[in-house]
Design a protein around this motif. Structure first.
Motif, mmCIF file in Angstrom:
data_model
loop_
_atom_site.group_PDB
_atom_site.id
_atom_site.type_symbol
_atom_site.label_atom_id
_atom_site.label_comp_id
_atom_site.label_asym_id
_atom_site.label_seq_id
_atom_site.Cartn_x
_atom_site.Cartn_y
_atom_site.Cartn_z
ATOM 1 N N GLY A 237 -10.936 10.056 22.405
ATOM 2 C CA GLY A 237 -10.984 9.869 23.855
ATOM 3 C C GLY A 237 -9.882 8.973 24.379
ATOM 4 N N ILE A 238 -9.106 8.354 23.498
ATOM 5 C CA ILE A 238 -8.023 7.450 23.890
ATOM 6 C C ILE A 238 -6.691 8.133 23.592
ATOM 7 C CG2 ILE A 238 -7.043 5.139 23.656
ATOM 8 C CD1 ILE A 238 -9.908 5.121 24.616
ATOM 9 N N ILE A 239 -5.909 8.449 24.626
ATOM 10 C CA ILE A 239 -4.672 9.217 24.436
ATOM 11 C C ILE A 239 -3.659 8.481 23.547
ATOM 12 C CG2 ILE A 239 -2.625 10.077 25.655
ATOM 13 C CD1 ILE A 239 -4.483 11.174 27.771
ATOM 14 N N PRO A 240 -3.361 7.204 23.796
ATOM 15 C CA PRO A 240 -2.435 6.514 22.875
ATOM 16 C C PRO A 240 -2.977 6.462 21.445
ATOM 17 C CG PRO A 240 -2.689 5.269 24.913
ATOM 18 C CD PRO A 240 -3.736 6.333 24.921
ATOM 19 N N GLY A 241 -4.299 6.404 21.314
ATOM 20 C CA GLY A 241 -4.904 6.384 19.986
ATOM 21 C C GLY A 241 -4.650 7.667 19.227
ATOM 22 N N ALA A 242 -4.686 8.806 19.938
ATOM 23 C CA ALA A 242 -4.414 10.094 19.290
ATOM 24 C C ALA A 242 -2.986 10.123 18.756
ATOM 25 C CB ALA A 242 -4.635 11.233 20.286
ATOM 26 N N MET A 243 -2.048 9.580 19.526
ATOM 27 C CA MET A 243 -0.649 9.538 19.090
ATOM 28 C C MET A 243 -0.502 8.670 17.842
ATOM 29 S SD MET A 243 1.224 8.951 22.751
ATOM 30 C CE MET A 243 0.642 9.752 24.248
ATOM 31 N N ILE A 244 -1.061 7.460 17.911
ATOM 32 C CA ILE A 244 -0.951 6.537 16.779
ATOM 33 C C ILE A 244 -1.637 7.115 15.542
ATOM 34 C CG2 ILE A 244 -1.667 4.264 15.925
ATOM 35 C CD1 ILE A 244 -1.344 3.250 18.818
ATOM 36 N N GLY A 245 -2.828 7.676 15.736
ATOM 37 C CA GLY A 245 -3.551 8.275 14.619
ATOM 38 C C GLY A 245 -2.776 9.409 13.975
ATOM 39 N N GLY A 246 -2.117 10.229 14.790
ATOM 40 C CA GLY A 246 -1.313 11.329 14.261
ATOM 41 C C GLY A 246 -0.169 10.837 13.397
ATOM 42 N N PHE A 247 0.540 9.829 13.878
ATOM 43 C CA PHE A 247 1.668 9.304 13.108
ATOM 44 C C PHE A 247 1.204 8.625 11.820
ATOM 45 C CE2 PHE A 247 3.959 9.405 17.284
ATOM 46 C CZ PHE A 247 4.963 10.264 16.883
ATOM 47 N N ILE A 248 0.100 7.896 11.886
ATOM 48 C CA ILE A 248 -0.430 7.258 10.678
ATOM 49 C C ILE A 248 -0.822 8.320 9.646
ATOM 50 C CG2 ILE A 248 -2.364 5.927 9.734
ATOM 51 C CD1 ILE A 248 -2.349 4.286 12.302
ATOM 52 N N MET A 249 -1.492 9.373 10.119
ATOM 53 C CA MET A 249 -1.900 10.453 9.222
ATOM 54 C C MET A 249 -0.697 11.090 8.543
ATOM 55 S SD MET A 249 -5.196 11.471 8.979
ATOM 56 C CE MET A 249 -5.071 13.254 8.837
ATOM 57 N N GLY A 250 0.310 11.439 9.338
ATOM 58 C CA GLY A 250 1.484 12.119 8.802
ATOM 59 C C GLY A 250 2.249 11.266 7.803
ATOM 60 N N ILE A 251 2.484 9.996 8.161
ATOM 61 C CA ILE A 251 3.255 9.113 7.285
ATOM 62 C C ILE A 251 2.485 8.821 5.996
ATOM 63 C CG2 ILE A 251 4.207 6.780 7.070
ATOM 64 C CD1 ILE A 251 4.843 6.946 10.098
ATOM 65 N N ALA A 252 1.191 8.553 6.121
ATOM 66 C CA ALA A 252 0.376 8.262 4.932
ATOM 67 C C ALA A 252 0.341 9.468 3.995
ATOM 68 C CB ALA A 252 -1.046 7.883 5.351
ATOM 69 N N GLU A 253 0.177 10.640 4.556
ATOM 70 C CA GLU A 253 0.126 11.860 3.746
ATOM 71 C C GLU A 253 1.454 12.101 3.040
ATOM 72 O OE1 GLU A 253 -1.489 16.401 4.374
ATOM 73 O OE2 GLU A 253 -0.349 15.495 5.988
ATOM 74 N N SER A 254 2.552 11.926 3.766
ATOM 75 C CA SER A 254 3.872 12.171 3.185
ATOM 76 C C SER A 254 4.198 11.161 2.091
ATOM 77 C CB SER A 254 4.938 12.118 4.286
ATOM 78 O OG SER A 254 6.213 12.392 3.772
ATOM 79 N N LEU A 255 3.936 9.880 2.329
ATOM 80 C CA LEU A 255 4.210 8.860 1.314
ATOM 81 C C LEU A 255 3.326 9.054 0.081
ATOM 82 C CD1 LEU A 255 4.637 5.645 3.520
ATOM 83 C CD2 LEU A 255 6.424 7.007 2.418
ATOM 84 N N ALA A 256 2.085 9.478 0.311
ATOM 85 C CA ALA A 256 1.191 9.734 -0.832
ATOM 86 C C ALA A 256 1.721 10.884 -1.679
ATOM 87 C CB ALA A 256 -0.214 10.042 -0.327
ATOM 88 N N LYS A 257 2.237 11.917 -1.039
ATOM 89 C CA LYS A 257 2.803 13.047 -1.785
ATOM 90 C C LYS A 257 4.044 12.623 -2.572
ATOM 91 C CE LYS A 257 1.188 16.791 1.225
ATOM 92 N NZ LYS A 257 1.595 17.848 2.194
ATOM 93 N N GLY A 258 4.848 11.733 -1.967
ATOM 94 C CA GLY A 258 6.082 11.324 -2.618
ATOM 95 C C GLY A 258 5.883 10.330 -3.738
ATOM 96 N N TYR A 259 4.880 9.437 -3.615
ATOM 97 C CA TYR A 259 4.737 8.347 -4.572
ATOM 98 C C TYR A 259 3.487 8.428 -5.447
ATOM 99 C CZ TYR A 259 8.581 5.977 -2.232
ATOM 100 O OH TYR A 259 9.816 5.661 -1.724
ATOM 101 N N ILE A 260 2.529 9.245 -5.054
ATOM 102 C CA ILE A 260 1.308 9.336 -5.862
ATOM 103 C C ILE A 260 1.185 10.744 -6.437
ATOM 104 C CG2 ILE A 260 -1.206 9.060 -5.889
ATOM 105 C CD1 ILE A 260 -0.923 7.113 -3.553
ATOM 106 N N SER A 261 0.713 11.676 -5.613
ATOM 107 C CA SER A 261 0.557 13.058 -6.064
ATOM 108 C C SER A 261 0.197 13.928 -4.874
ATOM 109 C CB SER A 261 -0.547 13.161 -7.130
ATOM 110 O OG SER A 261 -0.891 14.506 -7.365
#
Length: 293
Positions: A237-261
């Motif tokens: 329900g919070i528009i800036p929150g959706a933006m921040i959540g999206g970027f956190i999701m994308g970066i966390a997922e990408s770094l996990a793929k690169g450094y973990i599995s």
């Protein structure tokens, strides 16, 4: 630390995260106004991708016209879903709305599987090539994705804050009954919300399909789920929150793929979500509202 690897994964994460954010905006706008989760929203990603493929490969339309038609038609499909499925259920129990949303999602997936067959279809690339900026090597499509996403997010924020329809959305979100008494057309406001949210999802679908160059009838389900998680992570329900959540999701997922599995990347993302919700159940930017009984 390999700075080149880190830079590449960071860029990939920002690119994917910006697409998650666009889709998450649709979830959070609809929830903010009518307090329902449109689980069929993710399938608009799939719909827009197939529309673009049809206009480009089967009808031979120019790229700009094909993109415009795909976004407009996807937005109208979102409005149609709201009018036919969600409007009659606004005062119904939430479980009825949830079942309806799941049913719409399954219907769209099977419809497009019947029309186009279940096998993945190759998509033409919007842009080819890369750009080198210091240690960063950015594909042109990733650069376009980031730029388009940020521009659309800024435009949406300005629309919500400074336009008449944006003020109407905020009024309906606060109190639909009071908004109606003030002369605001609640039905039209909700329809415009679905139109904007579905159009943003359509843009996200086009950018995503143009990056990975393969589409299938079920691509929207997993992507839509991640975008929904991004909305919850930032504060549904919070528009800036959706933006921040999206970027956190994308970066966390990408770094996990690169450094973990790649296998455990989604586990890392869900772990972050669980940790945030344990500490702050309303999400990063959400507010805890206490109700007196």
């Amino acid at each position: 630390m390999d700075l080149k690897l880190f830079a590449d994964q960071l860029i990939n994460g920002i690119s994917v995260g910006s697409v998650y954010a666009l889709v998450a905006l649709g979830y959070t706008m609809v929830y903010g106004i009518v307090k329902l989760i449109n689980f069929a929203h993710g399938d608009i990603i799939m719909v827009s991708s197939y529309l673009l493929m049809t206009f480009l490969k089967r009808m031979g339309l120019p790229m700009p016209l094909a993109i415009l038609l795909s976004v407009v038609l996807s937005g109208l499909i979102g409005v149609l879903i709201e009018k036919l499925a969600y409007k009659p259920l606004r005062n119904a129990p939430r479980i009825n709305v949830l079942i309806t949303a799941i049913g719409i999602s399954i219907f769209l997936q099977n419809l497009f599987m019947w029309i186009f067959k279940p096998n993945p279809i190759a998509m033409p690339a919007l842009l080819n090539g890369t750009i080198n900026i210091g240690i960063f090597t950015i594909s042109k499509i990733s650069m376009l994705t980031i730029i388009v996403s940020i521009v659309l997010m800024v435009c949406l924020t300005l629309l919500i804050k400074f336009t008449k329809i944006g003020k109407a959305m905020r009024a309906v979100s606060e109190d639909a009954g009071a908004a109606a008494l003030m002369g605001i057309n609640v039905d039209n406001t909700i329809s415009v919300t679905f139109l904007i949210g579905s159009s943003l999802a359509a843009v996200a679908g086009i950018l995503y399909a143009s990056t990975y160059l393969l589409i299938n009838p079920f691509m929207g389900s997993a992507f839509g789920l991640k975008a929904f998680i991004a909305a919850v992570l930032g504060g549904i329900g919070i528009i800036p929150g959706a933006m921040i959540g999206g970027f956190i999701m994308g970066i966390a997922e990408s770094l996990a793929k690169g450094y973990i599995s790649t296998i455990f990347a989604e586990t890392v993302v869900f772990t972050i979500l669980i940790a945030v919700l344990i500490v702050k159940p309303s999400g990063l930017l959400g507010k805890n509202i206490k109700e007196k009984v």
